[in-house]
Design a protein around this motif. Sequence first.
Motif, PDB file in Angstrom:
ATOM      1  N   GLY A  51     -36.479  -5.041 -41.333  1.00 45.96           N
ATOM      2  CA  GLY A  51     -35.426  -5.991 -41.686  1.00 45.96           C
ATOM      3  C   GLY A  51     -34.137  -5.361 -42.167  1.00 45.96           C
ATOM      4  O   GLY A  51     -33.361  -6.003 -42.863  1.00 45.96           O
ATOM      5  N   ARG A  94     -25.266  -8.576 -47.551  1.00 48.78           N
ATOM      6  CA  ARG A  94     -26.563  -8.742 -46.866  1.00 48.78           C
ATOM      7  C   ARG A  94     -27.727  -8.282 -47.747  1.00 48.78           C
ATOM      8  O   ARG A  94     -28.756  -8.947 -47.817  1.00 48.78           O
ATOM      9  N   ALA A  98     -30.767 -10.598 -49.405  1.00 44.32           N
ATOM     10  CA  ALA A  98     -32.179 -10.267 -49.178  1.00 44.32           C
ATOM     11  C   ALA A  98     -32.928 -10.005 -50.485  1.00 44.32           C
ATOM     12  O   ALA A  98     -34.161  -9.906 -50.487  1.00 44.32           O
TER      13      ALA A  98
END
Length: 163
Positions: A51, A94, A98
Amino acid sequence: MNADRADVAAEQWRRERPELDTLPMEIMGRLAELTQRVSQEWINPFMESHGLQQGEFDVLATLRRAGAPHALTPTALYEATLVSSGGMTHRLDRLEKAGWIERRKHPSDRRAVLVCLTEAGFQLVDGLMAQHVANGERLLSALTRGEQERLGRLLRKWLVGLG
């Protein structure tokens, strides 16, 4: 030894322009091809399977290796990872979304922010490091340990020479 793309191009140039020294072109061509192949075939797929993008992993790894409290300013991060401040902001957004980093007020500078590794980010990067190193060892396995060390010294010398 098998010919590679740089060999083919150099041979063509020697035929067409024999007065040219093609060694610099061969070296630069091989570096470019190695960079592209390593990223596309090994590093990017490895990161994506977890990821992450390579640049995001660089941020997490930079925070982890900074030592406790695993926090740096955005400026220190973008200087350590050779990315623009705008690019760093995108990566941080980002990573924060997350849950792998968080932004906190700097304790001694009201205008500044610290980027901190969360427990989840710490666990992620710590868990991936052994695999990342093993991946690098596999990528370099065509070279002996001595050749790898020599290559490392030559690349350092080249980079330092560039300023």
